[in-house]
Design an enzyme around this catalytic site. Structure first.
Site, short mmCIF file in Angstrom:
data_model
loop_
_atom_site.label_atom_id
_atom_site.label_comp_id
_atom_site.label_asym_id
_atom_site.label_seq_id
_atom_site.Cartn_x
_atom_site.Cartn_y
_atom_site.Cartn_z
N LYS A 176 0.85 -1.20 0.00
CA LYS A 176 0.00 0.00 0.00
C LYS A 176 0.88 1.24 0.00
O LYS A 176 1.75 1.41 0.84
CB LYS A 176 -0.91 -0.02 1.23
CG LYS A 176 -1.85 -1.23 1.27
CD LYS A 176 -2.69 -1.26 2.52
CE LYS A 176 -1.82 -1.42 3.76
NZ LYS A 176 -2.61 -1.64 4.99
N THR A 208 -8.39 9.36 8.40
CA THR A 208 -7.91 8.10 7.80
C THR A 208 -7.61 7.04 8.85
O THR A 208 -6.92 6.06 8.57
CB THR A 208 -6.64 8.36 6.97
OG1 THR A 208 -5.64 8.98 7.82
CG2 THR A 208 -6.93 9.27 5.79
N GLY A 210 -7.75 3.82 10.82
CA GLY A 210 -8.28 2.49 10.56
C GLY A 210 -8.33 2.09 9.11
O GLY A 210 -8.96 1.08 8.76
N THR A 211 -7.66 2.83 8.22
CA THR A 211 -7.71 2.49 6.80
C THR A 211 -7.12 1.11 6.52
O THR A 211 -7.66 0.35 5.72
CB THR A 211 -6.99 3.54 5.95
OG1 THR A 211 -5.67 3.75 6.48
CG2 THR A 211 -7.73 4.86 5.94
N GLY A 212 -6.00 0.80 7.18
CA GLY A 212 -5.38 -0.51 6.95
C GLY A 212 -6.25 -1.65 7.42
O GLY A 212 -6.40 -2.67 6.73
N CYS A 213 -6.87 -1.49 8.59
CA CYS A 213 -7.77 -2.51 9.12
C CYS A 213 -8.97 -2.69 8.19
O CYS A 213 -9.37 -3.82 7.87
CB CYS A 213 -8.27 -2.12 10.51
SG CYS A 213 -6.97 -1.86 11.75
#
Length: 264
Positions: A176, A208, A210-213
């Site tokens: 990412k 943004t 928690g975008t990865g989760c």
């Protein structure tokens, strides 16, 4: 009646609801998958930061996974915050017998505000114990730098890092690129032979958290439904783009994304 897709999240609890198991379960539901959870740690969080981390015992983590998989089962699972080497080893031991389960590893290491969510001695346990079990790993640039020891400043270095992470034994690497500078965001999927790139415009916002989760949960839900990997990645990517674009702007810091986001 067709059995519903089953997705398990193994991660920390975020009291603010923007990341961790809360974000994962909301996303599973939005994608039509039945969500289950094994909590690895309780974190005290808001949009302003992480104010406390209280890990579960390895026995508690292992028992949650064991009983859920023994009874309900899962088509796909994802890991998020695992905290330390002992928990990582316990998770790997519980998942190893389920070789048909599609595992997404989100190597959560540092919170948005800089708080450490993975202990230094856990990197080896992650790379040697968990990554070889994974269908796909989803590092952002700082996480990929930690996993490889490389400096990543452009797309070519992202590709080299993806090759290095793939060599650790994971089947697919989803790099990412949101941490790199520029008006566009480039994400790169590597399957050991070819690269598949997704490029989209950068949304200028502080919301943004928690975008990865959320991205990895969307990917997990799609894999649980039997969606091929590239299509699952593209759907998860479109979802997180819309989730950021339509963020509800909650809190005074890094607010959560929109877990009600809808994609075509």
């Amino acid at each position: 009646m067709k059995q519903v897709a089953r997705a398990l999240t193994i991660a920390g609890s975020d009291s603010g609801g923007g990341a961790g198991i809360q974000a994962d379960l909301k996303t599973f539901h939005q994608f039509g998958a039945y969500g289950m959870s094994a909590i690895t740690a309780i974190t005290v969080q808001s949009t302003l930061g992480v104010f406390g981390v209280y890990p579960m015992t390895t026995e508690a983590v292992a028992q949650q996974i064991h009983e859920v998989l023994r009874d309900i089962g899962a088509d796909a699972a994802k890991t998020g915050m695992l905290f330390d080497a002992a928990i990582i080893r316990a998770v790997a031991d519980e998942l190893r017998p389920y070789n048909k389960l599609k595992l997404v590893v989100d190597p959560v290491m540092i919170a948005k505000g800089g708080a450490k969510l993975l202990q230094d001695d856990a990197i080896e346990a992650l790379t040697k114990g968990l990554l070889p079990l994974a269908e796909v790993v989803t590092p952002n640039v700082p996480e990929a730098e930690c996993l490889t020891g490389m400096q990543i400043r452009n797309a070519e270095q992202m590709r080299e890092a993806a090759k290095a992470i793939h060599a650790l034994g994971v089947r697919n690497v989803m790099m990412k690129g949101g941490h790199l500078e520029g008006d566009e965001v480039r994400d790169i999927l590597y399957d050991g032979q070819a690269f598949h790139e997704i490029v989209h415009e950068r949304i200028q916002t502080r919301h943004t958290h928690g975008t990865g989760c959320t991205f990895s949960a969307a990917l997990t839900a799609e894999l649980a439904k039997g969606t091929p990997l590239i299509e699952a990645v593209e759907k998860a990517n479109r979802f997180i783009f819309e989730a950021i674009k339509t963020a509800p702007e909650l809190g005074g810091g890094h607010g959560p994304t929109n877990h009600w986001a809808v994609i075509e």
